[in-house]
Design an enzyme around this catalytic site. Structure first.
Site, short mmCIF file in Angstrom:
data_model
loop_
_atom_site.label_atom_id
_atom_site.label_comp_id
_atom_site.label_asym_id
_atom_site.label_seq_id
_atom_site.Cartn_x
_atom_site.Cartn_y
_atom_site.Cartn_z
N ASP A 10 0.86 -1.18 0.00
CA ASP A 10 0.00 0.00 0.00
C ASP A 10 0.90 1.24 0.00
OD1 ASP A 10 -2.43 1.59 0.49
OD2 ASP A 10 -1.60 1.84 2.51
N ASP A 12 -0.30 5.23 0.95
CA ASP A 12 -0.55 6.21 2.01
C ASP A 12 -0.48 5.57 3.39
OD1 ASP A 12 -0.90 8.07 0.06
OD2 ASP A 12 -3.06 8.31 0.33
N ASP A 202 -1.76 -0.76 5.89
CA ASP A 202 -2.07 -0.16 7.19
C ASP A 202 -3.54 0.00 7.48
OD1 ASP A 202 -2.52 1.96 5.32
OD2 ASP A 202 -2.27 3.40 6.95
#
Length: 264
Positions: A10, A12, A202
């Protein structure tokens, strides 16, 4: 047998810092991937235009899974595999399902560049790249208690709602980070025996692709705690030692045995 690695991540809050969007703290691990020829896949809710700029900054010529699995961009820009619903249809559907669910939403398509800048911290052309969407409509939800009704209304139309770091997202039911990553891994021969995959994320919308990798890693949120939904769904996943690119860097180097190789 020599193990070949593939790293999927991922962006961001994971490879990119949640506030500054910098990936520089992860530079040592990125250089390791480049030097060892380990494939990197950026798996993101970002647009292709956004992801391509970040891909260039990594120095690794990564493949891309963009807009929460709406499309796959093969390594080196060799082609695009479209998997998601058309953007115009998603924009129209969001208004319908919000009315049906009694939900207060603000879709990305209604945001000006200034709005995007204020909400995301992106500036100038970076904000414009975020607005060039093809398969995923991010939105702000003012009344979270309406989320279950919103999800049901989306499902009745063959659509799905997922949560990212800053926005909820409306996407086609066939748009899925996990499905898209599997399509890419199969296409590139990265499911062959002797190849192991690492996945780092996250937030809850990373769960579909973290479930299919061999070594899932949860990168903590800015406060230092792992996302509770990810932690509950992936009890055996590793947790990076720090949020964002610092934790990403340590986790990737640890898994790939960088320090051990340097001593040998």
């Amino acid at each position: 047998m020599t193990v070949r690695w593939v790293v999927a991540t991922d962006l961001d809050g994971t490879l990119l810092d949640h506030e500054t969007y910098s990936l520089e703290p992860a530079r040592p691990a990125l250089d390791l991937l480049r030097d060892r020829g380990i494939p990197l896949v950026l798996v993101t809710s970002k647009t292709r235009a956004e992801a391509e700029g970040i891909a260039a900054a990594t120095g690794c010529s990564p493949a891309l899974v963009v807009e929460n699995g709406g499309a796959v961009v093969l390594p080196g820009g060799r082609g695009v595999i479209e998997l998601g619903a058309a953007y115009d249809a998603l924009v129209a559907a969001l208004a319908e399902i919000a009315r049906e669910a009694g939900a207060g939403v603000r879709g990305f398509s209604s945001l000006s560049r200034r709005d995007v800048e204020e909400l995301t911290g992106l500036r100038g052309e970076d904000a414009e790249r975020a607005r060039r969407r093809g398969w995923d409509e991010p939105f702000l939800l003012s009344n979270e208690e309406a989320l279950p009704a919103l999800e049901r209304a989306a499902a009745r139309r063959g659509l799905a709602v997922t949560r990212g770091g800053r926005f909820h997202h409306l996407l086609g039911a066939s748009s899925d980070k996990g499905r898209a990553l599997r399509v890419l891994l199969d296409r590139e021969g990265w499911l062959a025996p002797g190849t192991l995959s690492v996945g780092l994320g996250d937030a809850a919308n990373d769960l579909p692709f973290l479930r299919i990798v061999d070594r899932p890693v949860i990168v903590p949120r800015p406060g230092g705690a792992a996302d509770p939904d990810l932690a509950a769904a992936l009890p055996h996943a590793a947790v990076a030692p720090a949020p964002g690119p610092r934790g990403w860097n340590a986790a990737v180097q640890g898994i790939l045995g960088a320090s051990r190789e340097k001593r040998s």
